[in-house]
Design an enzyme around this catalytic site. Structure first.
Site, PDB file in Angstrom:
ATOM      1  N   HIS A  75      -4.855  -4.079  -1.670  1.00 53.89           N
ATOM      2  CA  HIS A  75      -5.210  -3.528  -0.354  1.00 53.89           C
ATOM      3  C   HIS A  75      -5.249  -2.001  -0.350  1.00 53.89           C
ATOM      4  O   HIS A  75      -5.229  -1.390   0.715  1.00 53.89           O
ATOM      5  CB  HIS A  75      -4.235  -4.040   0.722  1.00 53.89           C
ATOM      6  CG  HIS A  75      -4.350  -5.518   0.970  1.00 53.89           C
ATOM      7  ND1 HIS A  75      -3.314  -6.271   1.491  1.00 53.89           N
ATOM      8  CD2 HIS A  75      -5.381  -6.384   0.760  1.00 53.89           C
ATOM      9  CE1 HIS A  75      -3.713  -7.534   1.586  1.00 53.89           C
ATOM     10  NE2 HIS A  75      -4.948  -7.638   1.154  1.00 53.89           N
ATOM     11  N   ILE A 115       0.835  -1.208   0.000  1.00 50.70           N
ATOM     12  CA  ILE A 115       0.000   0.000   0.000  1.00 50.70           C
ATOM     13  C   ILE A 115       0.866   1.254   0.000  1.00 50.70           C
ATOM     14  O   ILE A 115       0.397   2.343   0.286  1.00 50.70           O
ATOM     15  CB  ILE A 115      -0.938   0.002   1.238  1.00 50.70           C
ATOM     16  CG1 ILE A 115      -0.137  -0.141   2.539  1.00 50.70           C
ATOM     17  CG2 ILE A 115      -1.966  -1.128   1.130  1.00 50.70           C
ATOM     18  CD1 ILE A 115      -0.995  -0.098   3.806  1.00 50.70           C
TER      19      ILE A 115
END
Ligand SMILES: [Zn+2]
Length: 241
Positions: free
Chosen positions: A120, A104
């Site tokens: 994510h 991320i």
């Protein structure tokens, strides 16, 4: 480097590579794997597992605790993409590959990757939960509140207790389904639903692991117990003919 030529040949012959990646791809950029640091985060009060601080419950019930945790532990705004991300990005730019990552940290974006599926989410997409407006990282680093309406800001990442974005999930499934070579890099494939993506591959598609530690994943056709940084430093990107 043992077996490197076999890997290069396999990569050269593939037309639709999918890189399935995780924290191990970002550790060479100085971003620690928070999952491997369980118990590190005491935050000065109640001792809770890392999962709590990264949960929807924490964001809702204790937004300040959540904010302090992510600021202290997840953001590395000075981190730069390393050769693994850059080379994988080059494969995507040559229309040879798609990337499905659990990371991320925005490093693939910084490396210029296309055909990128951030399973994510991305820490640097930050929005106000009240009005939906996006703000940049310096604004979020300055305050957890949206200055226009007092709404609480949050990063667009999948917290514990939240579902995967359906569009991202579907695009990731499609990428794996269409792949003719799957390369697992920097992840032990233990976190679901990400690990379940492998179930969508076509039968007979080779699944190759590049990891210094041997992984016990069903269906793997080759394991290269090599340093991923060295492998991607050396791997050549051939253009599609
Ligand atoms: Zn707002």
């Amino acid at each position: 480097m043992e077996n490197f030529d076999a890997l290069q040949t396999q990569v050269d012959q593939a037309q639709r590579i999918v890189f399935l990646t995780g924290a191990g791809v970002s550790t060479p950029s100085g971003i620690p794997d928070y999952r491997s640091k369980a118990g590190l985060y005491t935050n000065g009060h109640t001792n809770r597992p890392t999962e709590y601080y990264l949960s929807h419950d924490c964001l809702v019930d204790e937004p300040k605790v959540f904010y302090q945790f992510v600021m202290k532990n997840l953001y590395y705004p000075d981190a730069q993409p390393n050769v693994i991300q850059k080379k994988q990005a080059a494969f995507t730019n040559a229309n040879r590959a798609e990337i499905v990552t659990q990371n991320i940290d925005n490093l693939y974006e910084q490396a210029g990757a296309t055909h990128l599926h951030e399973f994510h989410g991305n820490l640097y997409r930050i929005y106000c939960q009240k009005c939906g407006m996006e703000v940049d990282y310096p604004t979020y680093a300055h305050s957890m509140y949206h200055e226009l309406d007092g709404g609480i800001l949050r990063p667009d990442v999948v917290l514990y207790g939240e579902g995967i974005d359906q569009e991202v999930a579907q695009a990731s499934v499609n990428a794996v389904h269409n792949a003719d070579l799957i390369l697992i890099v920097g992840t032990s494939m233990r976190v679901y639903p990400f690990a379940g993506l492998l179930d969508y591959r076509q039968p007979h598609v080779p699944v190759v692991v590049i990891n210094q530690e041997r992984l016990d994943i069903p269906g793997v056709t080759a394991q290269y117990q090599l340093n991923a940084t060295e492998v991607f430093d050396r791997l050549q990107v051939k253009e599609n003919s």
